[in-house]
Design a protein around this motif. Sequence first.
Motif, PDB file in Angstrom:
ATOM      1  N   GLN A 166      14.015  26.619 -21.941  1.00  0.00           N
ATOM      2  CA  GLN A 166      14.839  27.600 -22.155  1.00  0.00           C
ATOM      3  C   GLN A 166      15.189  28.346 -20.957  1.00  0.00           C
ATOM      4  O   GLN A 166      16.485  28.894 -20.815  1.00  0.00           O
ATOM      5  N   VAL A 167      14.227  28.427 -19.806  1.00  0.00           N
ATOM      6  CA  VAL A 167      14.816  28.850 -18.464  1.00  0.00           C
ATOM      7  C   VAL A 167      15.961  28.089 -17.768  1.00  0.00           C
ATOM      8  O   VAL A 167      16.751  28.556 -17.167  1.00  0.00           O
ATOM      9  N   LEU A 168      15.751  26.665 -17.919  1.00  0.00           N
ATOM     10  CA  LEU A 168      16.919  25.827 -17.451  1.00  0.00           C
ATOM     11  C   LEU A 168      18.108  26.013 -18.174  1.00  0.00           C
ATOM     12  O   LEU A 168      19.383  26.173 -17.772  1.00  0.00           O
ATOM     13  N   ALA A 169      18.029  26.069 -19.483  1.00  0.00           N
ATOM     14  CA  ALA A 169      19.239  26.231 -20.421  1.00  0.00           C
ATOM     15  C   ALA A 169      20.064  27.756 -19.834  1.00  0.00           C
ATOM     16  O   ALA A 169      21.238  27.690 -20.095  1.00  0.00           O
ATOM     17  N   ALA A 170      19.264  28.769 -19.778  1.00  0.00           N
ATOM     18  CA  ALA A 170      19.722  29.904 -19.291  1.00  0.00           C
ATOM     19  C   ALA A 170      20.224  30.009 -18.141  1.00  0.00           C
ATOM     20  O   ALA A 170      21.715  30.438 -18.033  1.00  0.00           O
ATOM     21  N   ALA A 171      20.001  29.186 -17.193  1.00  0.00           N
ATOM     22  CA  ALA A 171      20.474  29.004 -15.855  1.00  0.00           C
ATOM     23  C   ALA A 171      21.870  28.194 -15.822  1.00  0.00           C
ATOM     24  O   ALA A 171      22.773  28.633 -15.486  1.00  0.00           O
ATOM     25  N   ALA A 172      21.530  27.235 -16.666  1.00  0.00           N
ATOM     26  CA  ALA A 172      22.929  26.598 -16.961  1.00  0.00           C
ATOM     27  C   ALA A 172      24.010  27.187 -17.470  1.00  0.00           C
ATOM     28  O   ALA A 172      25.130  26.929 -17.399  1.00  0.00           O
ATOM     29  N   ALA A 173      23.759  28.040 -18.536  1.00  0.00           N
ATOM     30  CA  ALA A 173      24.867  28.870 -19.450  1.00  0.00           C
ATOM     31  C   ALA A 173      25.429  29.820 -18.567  1.00  0.00           C
ATOM     32  O   ALA A 173      26.516  29.993 -18.506  1.00  0.00           O
ATOM     33  N   LYS A 174      24.609  30.316 -17.518  1.00  0.00           N
ATOM     34  CA  LYS A 174      25.246  31.465 -16.619  1.00  0.00           C
ATOM     35  C   LYS A 174      25.994  30.547 -15.602  1.00  0.00           C
ATOM     36  O   LYS A 174      27.041  31.093 -15.194  1.00  0.00           O
ATOM     37  N   LEU A 175      25.637  29.472 -15.024  1.00  0.00           N
ATOM     38  CA  LEU A 175      26.434  28.668 -14.157  1.00  0.00           C
ATOM     39  C   LEU A 175      27.674  28.165 -14.847  1.00  0.00           C
ATOM     40  O   LEU A 175      28.773  28.395 -14.249  1.00  0.00           O
ATOM     41  N   ALA A 176      27.686  27.619 -15.842  1.00  0.00           N
ATOM     42  CA  ALA A 176      28.599  26.747 -16.585  1.00  0.00           C
ATOM     43  C   ALA A 176      29.544  28.176 -17.119  1.00  0.00           C
ATOM     44  O   ALA A 176      30.758  27.798 -17.646  1.00  0.00           O
TER      45      ALA A 176
END
Length: 92
Positions: free
Chosen positions: A63-73
């Motif tokens: 979940q933390v990795l996906a949140a970071a990816a969504a913010k970056l993308a």
Amino acid sequence: AIELHAATLAWEGNTLRIHDTVQAVAHEAWSIAQAFGIDEKDVHVTSPYVGGGFGSKTLWQHQVLAAAAAKLAQRPVRMTLSREGVFRVVGG
């Protein structure tokens, strides 16, 4: 863990929306807020269907990795762990 883990996350400005199959909605919102340095009220977690609860459905790294990816993308991200990923990443 019997059930696969999956979450969809999207940032709307400084607000994060998480659609997850998590058993601890408040804990996930608080933890994600802490990880990203935002207010807990800006993290909205929906978890309409948890299933049988046999999959250790709490907050894990994906979940933390996906949140970071969504913010970056700057777009929604859906992360689903493979069966192997569930056994490697999820405790319990």
